[in-house]
Write an enzyme that holds these catalytic residues in place. Structure first.
Site: not given
Ligand code: BG6
Ligand code: MG
Length: 215
Positions: A9, A11
């Site tokens: 993953d 984030d």
């Molecule tokens: C995930 C995060 O990786 O991505 C979430 O943990 C986030 O918090 C999701 O909402 C979507 O991210 P993005 O960058 O497409 O807005």
């Molecule tokens: Mg994550």
């Protein structure tokens, strides 16, 4: 653990974008007069942008149309993207680069499985684009968000390894559930280390016992 691929993953595993997500959602919520705090933000971990917005709007006093929701999500994302501009290789969590090198030396494939539509931008900012070339499954190529297994099944397909031989590393409960639903082995880090379905648990990538991996 007999694995042939590790699916990371992004984030919360490779680096932390939590605070950037929080601050940009907070700015949007304040502008709309909607209550939002860090506890609610925790519920957004691993959840897609639009599903996150729906959680945030639970505190709203009125209904929003789909067009309005698209605008709110766009506003949040513009704020978020602007805050990511200073990300650099220094933001990668300690031990992650070293772990990637360890896996590559063992001939274990690596891939990304993230809900974020900003994945490729973030990988570029931190200098990891080449490492994950051709192996990025993210919010741009999936229909169903975690805990659906789609994002991880697509990542496994990209590296040509059967799900049962993939290890998923996740910091979100929804991600552990997605990994298990995909038939993969799961390592929970950070908050997901406590998830009952995580096959392995560690504080973070650097404190994971690598001797558990054979290839
Ligand atoms: C995930 C995060 O990786 O991505 C979430 O943990 C986030 O918090 C999701 O909402 C979507 O991210 P993005 O960058 O497409 O807005
Ligand atoms: Mg994550």
């Amino acid at each position: 653990m007999n694995i042939k691929a590790v699916i990371f993953d992004l984030d919360g595993v490779i680096l932390s974008t939590d605070n950037f997500h929080y601050l940009s959602w907070k700015k949007m919520a304040d502008r709309e007069g909607i209550y939002f705090d860090r506890e609610i933000n925790e519920r957004l971990r691993g959840v897609s942008r639009m599903a996150s917005l729906d959680i945030l709007l639970e505190k709203s006093e009125r209904e929003y149309s789909n067009v309005e929701k698209e605008k709110l999500a766009e506003y949040k994302n513009d704020e978020y993207r602007a805050s990511l501009k200073d990300l650099s290789p220094d933001d990668i969590f300690p031990g992650v680069n070293d772990f990637i090198t360890f896996l590559q030396e063992k001939g274990i494939k690596i891939a990304i499985g993230s809900s974020s539509k900003n994945t490729k931008f973030i990988l570029a900012q931190v200098g990891l684009t080449d490492q994950f070339e051709g192996a990025v499954s993210d919010g741009t190529n999936i229909i169903k968000s975690k805990p659906d297994p789609e994002v991880f099944l697509k990542a496994a397909d990209m590296v040509g390894i059967p799900p049962a031989e993939c290890l998923v590393i996740e910091d979100a409960d929804a991600g552990i559930e997605a990994g298990k639903a995909a038939g993969m082995i799961t390592l929970g880090v950070g908050p997901a280390a406590k998830h009952p379905d995580a096959d392995y648990a560690a504080l973070d990538v650097s404190s994971f016992d690598r001797t558990l991996i054979e290839a």
